[in-house]
Design an enzyme around this catalytic site. Structure first.
Site, PDB file in Angstrom:
ATOM      1  N   GLY A 288       0.807  -1.217   0.000  1.00 39.24           N
ATOM      2  CA  GLY A 288       0.000   0.000   0.000  1.00 39.24           C
ATOM      3  C   GLY A 288       0.840   1.267   0.000  1.00 39.24           C
ATOM      4  N   HIS A 461     -15.255  -9.164 -35.907  1.00 38.97           N
ATOM      5  CA  HIS A 461     -14.886 -10.581 -35.936  1.00 38.97           C
ATOM      6  C   HIS A 461     -13.608 -10.799 -36.746  1.00 38.97           C
ATOM      7  CE1 HIS A 461     -15.603 -14.853 -35.746  1.00 38.97           C
ATOM      8  NE2 HIS A 461     -15.375 -14.937 -37.034  1.00 38.97           N
TER       9      HIS A 461
HETATM   10  P1  NDP Z   1      -3.195  -1.662  -2.740  1.00 35.58           P
HETATM   11  O1  NDP Z   1      -3.952  -0.951  -1.674  1.00 35.58           O
HETATM   12  O2  NDP Z   1      -3.822  -1.918  -4.045  1.00 35.58           O
HETATM   13  O3  NDP Z   1      -2.677  -3.048  -2.163  1.00 35.58           O
HETATM   14  C1  NDP Z   1      -2.004  -3.161  -0.949  1.00 35.58           C
HETATM   15  C2  NDP Z   1      -1.881  -4.631  -0.642  1.00 35.58           C
HETATM   16  O4  NDP Z   1      -1.053  -4.825   0.484  1.00 35.58           O
HETATM   17  C3  NDP Z   1      -3.234  -5.274  -0.310  1.00 35.58           C
HETATM   18  O5  NDP Z   1      -3.236  -6.552  -0.873  1.00 35.58           O
HETATM   19  C4  NDP Z   1      -3.212  -5.322   1.207  1.00 35.58           C
HETATM   20  O6  NDP Z   1      -3.970  -6.367   1.727  1.00 35.58           O
HETATM   21  C5  NDP Z   1      -1.752  -5.584   1.471  1.00 35.58           C
HETATM   22  N1  NDP Z   1      -1.296  -5.107   2.767  1.00 35.58           N
HETATM   23  C6  NDP Z   1      -1.477  -3.892   3.335  1.00 35.58           C
HETATM   24  N2  NDP Z   1      -0.866  -3.832   4.532  1.00 35.58           N
HETATM   25  C7  NDP Z   1      -0.282  -5.031   4.720  1.00 35.58           C
HETATM   26  C8  NDP Z   1       0.479  -5.595   5.772  1.00 35.58           C
HETATM   27  N3  NDP Z   1       0.780  -4.901   6.871  1.00 35.58           N
HETATM   28  N4  NDP Z   1       0.921  -6.873   5.637  1.00 35.58           N
HETATM   29  C9  NDP Z   1       0.615  -7.591   4.529  1.00 35.58           C
HETATM   30  N5  NDP Z   1      -0.108  -7.112   3.509  1.00 35.58           N
HETATM   31  C10 NDP Z   1      -0.545  -5.847   3.607  1.00 35.58           C
HETATM   32  O7  NDP Z   1      -1.855  -0.826  -2.865  1.00 35.58           O
HETATM   33  P2  NDP Z   1      -0.718  -0.821  -3.955  1.00 35.58           P
HETATM   34  O8  NDP Z   1       0.470  -0.328  -3.231  1.00 35.58           O
HETATM   35  O9  NDP Z   1      -0.641  -2.097  -4.690  1.00 35.58           O
HETATM   36  O10 NDP Z   1      -1.205   0.288  -4.954  1.00 35.58           O
HETATM   37  C11 NDP Z   1      -1.551   1.594  -4.454  1.00 35.58           C
HETATM   38  C12 NDP Z   1      -2.514   2.262  -5.379  1.00 35.58           C
HETATM   39  O11 NDP Z   1      -1.824   2.710  -6.522  1.00 35.58           O
HETATM   40  C13 NDP Z   1      -3.602   1.350  -5.930  1.00 35.58           C
HETATM   41  O12 NDP Z   1      -4.673   1.209  -5.055  1.00 35.58           O
HETATM   42  C14 NDP Z   1      -3.982   2.057  -7.188  1.00 35.58           C
HETATM   43  O13 NDP Z   1      -4.892   3.058  -6.864  1.00 35.58           O
HETATM   44  C15 NDP Z   1      -2.664   2.659  -7.642  1.00 35.58           C
HETATM   45  N6  NDP Z   1      -2.045   1.841  -8.705  1.00 35.58           N
HETATM   46  C16 NDP Z   1      -2.697   1.706  -9.881  1.00 35.58           C
HETATM   47  C17 NDP Z   1      -2.157   0.954 -10.894  1.00 35.58           C
HETATM   48  C18 NDP Z   1      -2.895   0.813 -12.174  1.00 35.58           C
HETATM   49  O14 NDP Z   1      -3.768   1.623 -12.452  1.00 35.58           O
HETATM   50  N7  NDP Z   1      -2.606  -0.192 -12.980  1.00 35.58           N
HETATM   51  C19 NDP Z   1      -0.881   0.275 -10.745  1.00 35.58           C
HETATM   52  C20 NDP Z   1      -0.288   0.460  -9.455  1.00 35.58           C
HETATM   53  C21 NDP Z   1      -0.856   1.219  -8.481  1.00 35.58           C
HETATM   54  P3  NDP Z   1      -5.570  -6.254   1.980  1.00 35.58           P
HETATM   55  O15 NDP Z   1      -6.213  -6.454   0.644  1.00 35.58           O
HETATM   56  O16 NDP Z   1      -5.847  -7.362   2.923  1.00 35.58           O
HETATM   57  O17 NDP Z   1      -5.807  -4.902   2.558  1.00 35.58           O
END
Ligand code: NDP
Length: 478
Positions: A288, A461
């Site tokens: 995150g 198609h």
């Molecule tokens: P996300 O919020 O998408 O994912 C964070 C992940 O980390 C989740 O799976 C979360 O689990 C997990 N997590 C959080 N805290 C912990 C912890 N303490 N221990 C273990 N796992 C943890 O964040 P990202 O950093 O991947 O991306 C950030 C944002 O950037 C995205 O939400 C998006 O908006 C943007 N982005 C967009 C992209 C695109 O458009 N293609 C590409 C990359 C980023 P849980 O689900 O359980 O909370």
């Protein structure tokens, strides 16, 4: 009261740059401060280098496919340093483009860190001070490591683009956008990828069927995905004797290629929630991102900051202090580049063109650049069912191109339709180039197209996307 400038923008990423240029185009006097590189997360350490790495990673399977199509072509190796050199030359070029665009619009750029002194004054790290009628905070966000001893040894996404050498093995923590995209990229570049996600299925918040198919495809490609698993302990591998043999990573051989023991990105010993211990050449935290709202002097001025560190704004991106606005990831609304750009444009219209413009955050399409990609717009099947009675139209099949080459890869085309209004409430695509397809489908969904509108559109198609207009009977009602 007179000010040095009409607008001072803090942050030279996608949102800040667009707002500065649009405001300057109205004749406003505009300055912008950026303490890192112009272009921000998207251009320097996010979307752009990521997508180029996606392209690089997709070549791995091409020789196999090409041979199936009759080409006499041999497998080859990937040269990270050659690619990295080209990648950074491209990022330098884009940074230059951003600077020229700003300067060409008449925006004065300060390569310095800015801090708010009062509601109309910005102090710069180079000693300068600028007064402004309006201040726009567009400082973005940053990757966050979990609160775990030795977490500093792990990489975050920013670091991946700067690696001197690719590790032979990596453990990725997380199941969101970045974790899944990086897993597919690094796997495609030949890194042995293990991924831990603490929840039951990756890509929480996306349509269940779509995320399930992506997870299946990731495992099929060789990503060692562990669901319901997290990291509980980590340490420098060199400091934990006796574990080298367990994990397949030859730490001694990697010594000249990888960061030294105790440095960020060094080989790491890891213990997981299921008690398993292993060593990886690197750990990547994709857990995150947090808004960059600290150190700007905002709280002292009365700007409200939310629980996750986000700047609290109204529909017009205005904070609790009327002269201070904020857009993009620092507001933690929808953290996507095109949304930050929209917010910057709406800000400029509201403040400099006398046209109060709220930001429309409804029906924003997005794509996850996994392999295959996941494109989405609107409600998931699960969210739509909670809202109203729906029909689900879905088809999953082996696409012509890879099926001909003997691959088992499947794609998914899915529409969620309101029983009452017949409107398409959601569209979910898992397929190569799903990002390109969902952009087009999103126009129809945003316009309020019904299932019958899709049906009366003639298919193109042979394509994968033609299934979106040829699905006749719902697979489920509910
Ligand atoms: P996300 O919020 O998408 O994912 C964070 C992940 O980390 C989740 O799976 C979360 O689990 C997990 N997590 C959080 N805290 C912990 C912890 N303490 N221990 C273990 N796992 C943890 O964040 P990202 O950093 O991947 O991306 C950030 C944002 O950037 C995205 O939400 C998006 O908006 C943007 N982005 C967009 C992209 C695109 O458009 N293609 C590409 C990359 C980023 P849980 O689900 O359980 O909370």
């Amino acid at each position: 009261m007179s000010f040095d400038v009409d607008l001072f923008v803090i942050g030279g990423g996608s949102g800040g740059v667009r707002a500065a240029r649009m405001a300057a185009a109205t004749g406003a006097k505009v300055a912008l401060a950026e303490d890192s590189r112009l272009g921000g997360t998207c251009v320097i350490r996010g979307c752009v280098p990521k997508k180029l790495m996606v392209f690089a990673s997709t070549f791995r399977d091409m020789p196999t496919e090409a041979r199936a199509y009759g080409w006499d072509i041999a497998d080859g190796g990937f040269d990270w340093s050659a690619f990295r050199g080209k990648l950074h030359a491209e990022l330098d070029r884009l940074e230059g483009v951003y600077r020229r665009l700003l300067e060409g619009s008449g925006v004065v750029v300060h390569d310095a860190r800015a801090r708010l002194v009062d509601a109309h004054t910005v102090a710069l790290s180079d000693g300068g001070r600028v007064t402004a009628k309006h201040i726009l905070v567009a400082t973005g966000g940053r990757p966050e490591r979990p609160d775990l001893p030795n977490a500093h040894l792990g990489l975050v996404s920013d670091d991946v683009f700067l690696l001197e050498k690719l590790p032979k093995s990596v453990l990725i923590i997380g199941g969101g956008f970045i974790a899944c995209e990086m897993a597919c990229i690094l796997n495609g570049l030949g890194v042995k990828v293990t991924q831990f996600y603490r929840g039951a299925q990756i890509l929480r918040g996306f349509d269940d069927e779509a995320r399930g198919l992506v997870a299946e495809a990731m495992k099929e490609q060789g990503i060692d995905l562990h669901l319901g698993t997290n990291i509980v302990e980590m340490a420098e591998a060199a400091a934990v004797k006796g574990h080298e043999a367990e994990m397949g990573a030859d730490v001694s051989q990697m010594a000249d290629l990888l960061p030294k023991s105790g440095e960020k990105g060094c080989p790491v010993w890891v213990k997981s929630t299921n008690g398993h211990e292993a060593v990886f050449d690197a750990v990547l935290f994709a857990t995150g991102r947090a808004p960059n709202s600290t150190g700007l002097g905002l709280e002292d001025l009365g700007v409200a900051i939310g629980r996750r560190g986000e700047i609290v704004v109204d529909d017009y991106s205005q904070t609790a202090v009327p002269s201070i606005y904020a857009i993009g990831d620092v507001t933690n609304r929808v953290n996507l580049t095109p949304v930050a750009i929209r917010e910057g444009m709406a800000f400029s219209k509201t403040v400099f063109e006398g046209e109060p413009t709220p930001v429309d955050h409804d029906l924003i399409p997005a794509a996850v650049f996994t392999q295959p990609e996941l494109g989405t717009v609107g409600l998931t099947e699960e969210a739509a069912r909670d809202q109203e009675p729906i029909e689900v139209y879905a088809t999953s099949f082996r696409p012509m191109r890879s099926a001909f080459a003997g691959a088992n890869a499947r794609v998914l085309m899915k529409l969620i339709v309101s029983q009452k209004t017949r409107k398409v409430l959601g569209c979910h695509i898992v397929a190569p180039e799903a990002g390109e397809m969902i952009q087009m489908a999103a126009i129809a969904v945003k316009m309020g197209a019904t299932k019958e509108d899709f049906d009366r559109t003639v298919a193109v198609h042979p394509t994968m996307a033609e299934e979106l207009v040829t699905m006749r009977a719902p697979v489920r009602r509910g």
